[in-house]
Design a protein around this motif. Structure first.
Motif, mmCIF file in Angstrom:
data_model
loop_
_atom_site.group_PDB
_atom_site.id
_atom_site.type_symbol
_atom_site.label_atom_id
_atom_site.label_comp_id
_atom_site.label_asym_id
_atom_site.label_seq_id
_atom_site.Cartn_x
_atom_site.Cartn_y
_atom_site.Cartn_z
ATOM 1 N N ALA A 43 0.834 -1.205 0.000
ATOM 2 C CA ALA A 43 0.000 0.000 0.000
ATOM 3 C C ALA A 43 0.875 1.264 0.000
ATOM 4 O O ALA A 43 0.553 2.244 -0.672
ATOM 5 C CB ALA A 43 -0.937 -0.011 1.198
ATOM 6 N N HIS A 47 0.998 4.196 -2.750
ATOM 7 C CA HIS A 47 0.382 5.364 -2.111
ATOM 8 C C HIS A 47 -1.127 5.183 -1.934
ATOM 9 O O HIS A 47 -1.910 6.083 -2.242
ATOM 10 C CB HIS A 47 0.677 6.638 -2.900
ATOM 11 C CG HIS A 47 2.125 6.960 -2.986
ATOM 12 N ND1 HIS A 47 2.578 8.229 -3.196
ATOM 13 C CD2 HIS A 47 3.245 6.199 -2.887
ATOM 14 C CE1 HIS A 47 3.892 8.220 -3.233
ATOM 15 N NE2 HIS A 47 4.307 7.003 -3.052
ATOM 16 N N ASP A 48 -1.529 4.019 -1.427
ATOM 17 C CA ASP A 48 -2.941 3.717 -1.213
ATOM 18 C C ASP A 48 -3.246 3.830 0.276
ATOM 19 O O ASP A 48 -2.776 3.038 1.084
ATOM 20 C CB ASP A 48 -3.262 2.308 -1.720
ATOM 21 C CG ASP A 48 -4.751 2.010 -1.744
ATOM 22 O OD1 ASP A 48 -5.508 2.643 -0.972
ATOM 23 O OD2 ASP A 48 -5.158 1.136 -2.525
ATOM 24 N N ASN A 50 -6.118 3.362 1.819
ATOM 25 C CA ASN A 50 -7.326 2.639 2.219
ATOM 26 C C ASN A 50 -7.199 2.201 3.680
ATOM 27 O O ASN A 50 -6.250 1.521 4.056
ATOM 28 C CB ASN A 50 -7.506 1.427 1.296
ATOM 29 C CG ASN A 50 -8.793 0.676 1.535
ATOM 30 O OD1 ASN A 50 -9.274 0.554 2.664
ATOM 31 N ND2 ASN A 50 -9.356 0.151 0.463
ATOM 32 N N PRO A 69 -4.642 -6.364 -0.315
ATOM 33 C CA PRO A 69 -5.034 -5.719 -1.570
ATOM 34 C C PRO A 69 -5.225 -6.761 -2.676
ATOM 35 O O PRO A 69 -4.452 -7.725 -2.773
ATOM 36 C CB PRO A 69 -3.847 -4.805 -1.890
ATOM 37 C CG PRO A 69 -3.165 -4.588 -0.576
ATOM 38 C CD PRO A 69 -3.364 -5.868 0.185
#
Length: 176
Positions: A43, A47-48, A50, A69
């Motif tokens: 992640a 650059h996630d 969530n 993910p």
């Protein structure tokens, strides 16, 4: 190259390949459980933000643990190319399909997730050869489309995902 590694392509004819349709691989189980550290590293690399990947309490309430993910599905089962005292990795069924063609590319991938995959799950996959196309001429070269179906299960036996993958195995066309 290490002769124990089985990452070599099998060569044969289209008729040889057709005889393999319906073949099912042995089950392969991931060497390690799904890891929160790997979830968060992935992640971070993309650059996630969530919450399901970062917020342990939220993810535990929502999913039962940090959520893996979707893009990591196949990655959980890719064995390292070497392990001390370990067995050599087993080759994917796709590499054992005897066909002409010196290389391949991924042409399509369709994944269906049936259950969440979370930190702590240990995944097992079985791969089935679904089809091999007759020879096709493309801009890339002459070859065959090969379709496989991978079924992923977690440690309790529940099917968590199915992945249909189509590869094009071919001999590159000569440059114009």
């Amino acid at each position: 190259m290490d002769p124990d590694l089985s990452y070599q392509l099998a060569f044969g004819t289209y008729e040889d390949a057709l005889q393999m349709v319906g073949a099912v691989s042995e089950a392969r189980t991931a060497a390690t459980p799904v890891s929160g550290a790997r979830i968060q590293l992935f992640a971070a690399m993309i650059h996630d933000g969530n919450r399901s990947y970062w917020d342990t309490e939220f993810a535990r309430r929502q999913w039962g643990g940090l959520l893996a993910p979707p893009a990591l599905l196949m990655g959980w089962l890719i064995p390292p190319p070497w392990q001390p005292g370990g067995r050599p990795p087993s080759a994917s069924l796709i590499l054992r399909v005897p066909l002409p063609g010196t290389t391949f590319i991924n042409a399509a991938n369709d994944v269906e997730f049936l259950e969440p995959i979370v930190e702590g799950d240990t995944l097992t996959v079985v791969e089935e050869l679904v089809s091999v196309s007759p020879e096709k001429q493309t801009r890339l070269g002459v070859g065959h489309f090969i379709e496989t179906l991978e079924t992923y299960r977690r440690q309790d036996g529940a099917v968590v995902a199915r992945s249909r993958n189509t590869l094009f195995r071919f001999t590159p066309a000569a440059p114009a």
